[in-house]
Design an enzyme around this catalytic site. Sequence first.
Site, PDB file in Angstrom:
ATOM      1  N   THR A  93      35.134  30.160  33.351  1.00 43.75           N
ATOM      2  CA  THR A  93      36.001  31.248  33.801  1.00 43.75           C
ATOM      3  C   THR A  93      37.265  30.734  34.471  1.00 43.75           C
ATOM      4  OG1 THR A  93      36.143  33.019  35.448  1.00 43.75           O
ATOM      5  CG2 THR A  93      34.537  31.324  35.878  1.00 43.75           C
ATOM      6  N   TYR A 100      30.928  32.435  42.590  1.00 42.08           N
ATOM      7  CA  TYR A 100      30.862  32.601  41.132  1.00 42.08           C
ATOM      8  C   TYR A 100      31.679  31.497  40.455  1.00 42.08           C
ATOM      9  CZ  TYR A 100      32.068  34.373  36.544  1.00 42.08           C
ATOM     10  OH  TYR A 100      32.296  34.481  35.197  1.00 42.08           O
TER      11      TYR A 100
HETATM   12  N1  UFG Z   1      39.882  46.269  40.474  1.00 40.26           N
HETATM   13  C1  UFG Z   1      40.216  47.395  41.193  1.00 40.26           C
HETATM   14  N2  UFG Z   1      39.275  48.374  41.315  1.00 40.26           N
HETATM   15  C2  UFG Z   1      38.035  48.288  40.777  1.00 40.26           C
HETATM   16  C3  UFG Z   1      37.701  47.131  40.037  1.00 40.26           C
HETATM   17  C4  UFG Z   1      38.649  46.139  39.923  1.00 40.26           C
HETATM   18  O1  UFG Z   1      41.323  47.518  41.706  1.00 40.26           O
HETATM   19  O2  UFG Z   1      37.219  49.215  40.960  1.00 40.26           O
HETATM   20  C5  UFG Z   1      40.865  45.195  40.329  1.00 40.26           C
HETATM   21  C6  UFG Z   1      40.394  43.875  40.909  1.00 40.26           C
HETATM   22  O3  UFG Z   1      40.703  43.786  42.287  1.00 40.26           O
HETATM   23  C7  UFG Z   1      41.145  42.882  40.049  1.00 40.26           C
HETATM   24  C8  UFG Z   1      41.280  43.595  38.703  1.00 40.26           C
HETATM   25  O4  UFG Z   1      41.062  44.968  38.959  1.00 40.26           O
HETATM   26  O5  UFG Z   1      42.418  42.694  40.557  1.00 40.26           O
HETATM   27  C9  UFG Z   1      40.256  43.133  37.696  1.00 40.26           C
HETATM   28  O6  UFG Z   1      38.974  43.204  38.311  1.00 40.26           O
HETATM   29  P1  UFG Z   1      37.624  43.035  37.490  1.00 40.26           P
HETATM   30  O7  UFG Z   1      36.504  43.248  38.459  1.00 40.26           O
HETATM   31  O8  UFG Z   1      37.667  43.867  36.266  1.00 40.26           O
HETATM   32  O9  UFG Z   1      37.684  41.539  37.040  1.00 40.26           O
HETATM   33  P2  UFG Z   1      37.813  40.232  37.938  1.00 40.26           P
HETATM   34  O10 UFG Z   1      39.213  39.760  37.762  1.00 40.26           O
HETATM   35  O11 UFG Z   1      37.365  40.372  39.325  1.00 40.26           O
HETATM   36  O12 UFG Z   1      36.687  39.319  37.328  1.00 40.26           O
HETATM   37  C10 UFG Z   1      36.555  39.175  35.981  1.00 40.26           C
HETATM   38  C11 UFG Z   1      35.129  38.817  35.626  1.00 40.26           C
HETATM   39  C12 UFG Z   1      34.812  37.433  36.045  1.00 40.26           C
HETATM   40  C13 UFG Z   1      35.892  36.491  35.650  1.00 40.26           C
HETATM   41  C14 UFG Z   1      37.154  36.978  36.245  1.00 40.26           C
HETATM   42  C15 UFG Z   1      38.318  36.091  36.058  1.00 40.26           C
HETATM   43  O13 UFG Z   1      34.224  39.687  36.258  1.00 40.26           O
HETATM   44  O14 UFG Z   1      33.631  37.054  35.415  1.00 40.26           O
HETATM   45  O15 UFG Z   1      37.435  38.204  35.633  1.00 40.26           O
HETATM   46  O16 UFG Z   1      39.429  36.714  36.677  1.00 40.26           O
HETATM   47  F1  UFG Z   1      35.663  35.269  36.098  1.00 40.26           F
END
Ligand code: UFG
Length: 327
Positions: free
Chosen positions: A117, A141
């Site tokens: 990731t 993670y």
């Molecule tokens: N976000 C919100 N509200 C929500 C969910 C997410 O504002 O309810 C934002 C997060 O803060 C982030 C973006 O949307 O800025 C994307 O969030 P996600 O939870 O969809 O994805 P992440 O970037 O946290 O994580 C995902 C995968 C991981 C991977 C990562 C790499 O879950 O496995 O991308 O960035 F490693």
Amino acid sequence: MNTVLVTGGAGYIGSHACKALKAAGYVPVTYDNLETGWQDAVRFGPFERGDLLDRVRLDEVFAAHKPIAVMHFAALSQVGEAMSQPGRYWRNNVEGSLTLIEAAVAAGCLNFVFSSTCATYGEHDNVVLDENTPQMPLNAYGASKRAIEDILRDFEAAHGLRHVIFRYFNVAGADPEAEIGEHHRPETHLIPIMLEAIDGKRDALTVFGTDYDTPDGTCIRDYVHVSDLVDAHLLGLQWLRDNKGSKVFNLGTGSGFSVREVIDHSRSVTNREVPYVTGPRRAGDATKLVSGSVLAEQELGWKPSRSDLRTMIADAWRWHEAGHYDK
Ligand code: UFG
């Protein structure tokens, strides 16, 4: 028939990989404990229920199916949960992967494709993230995935375990035929949560943080379509089978979108209002994660074809409307 052992084959990305493997003439054997996966998603090959930490069960499955390669998707993957329960991440992801890797080597299965990731990179101001960017994960993670990368390198040196490590950026979208898609319980990812809010299945999306150092104050991510992502896995598998060695590849498109931009695109794709509220930052989130690498295109010939934001949201919406799996 060439068999591939797919850990996490009942999950979001693993099930799409199984579909693509079957279409390419492989037999994908799903190995999954169904803790976060869905039995209904296992449609493209045999299913072996089991846990990564269960070495006896793994040995049985390797002996029964004699896979030519492993694609290792099974993992806990929620940044928020990793902040509050790091022990589960170290045990399940690191110890579980080590157990799997040892079982693969013992069985003589020396081709290994690993889901890593971009969360291994952590926070880098104004730096283009390529495969040589220092890895400084912000959460357990990302740290667990980086540790597994190290294990693979040691096992290559000692046991000849050839591996391709894919560092995913943000995977989105669903099978264009809407046969399978993204479904987590509880859901934590931006696009499915937003679609649930649009559809009235939840009150509103909460935007986590509006005070980041980005043009509109919200986090920026590089979204890649799950179908394009699994295409890269097939190319990576062929690359391993051609005995090219071991390598790390970023899988992202190089285009970053803020949370607000994703909301705007979703409104226009679905023709519906997106109910949202703003809230505080979520612990463990990096400001901006965008790939700056074309190595997968150059070395593997990977050409993403569905990874524009509109198509990803449209495919996810079609799957959302088609319904979900039952346990
Ligand atoms: N976000 C919100 N509200 C929500 C969910 C997410 O504002 O309810 C934002 C997060 O803060 C982030 C973006 O949307 O800025 C994307 O969030 P996600 O939870 O969809 O994805 P992440 O970037 O946290 O994580 C995902 C995968 C991981 C991977 C990562 C790499 O879950 O496995 O991308 O960035 F490693």
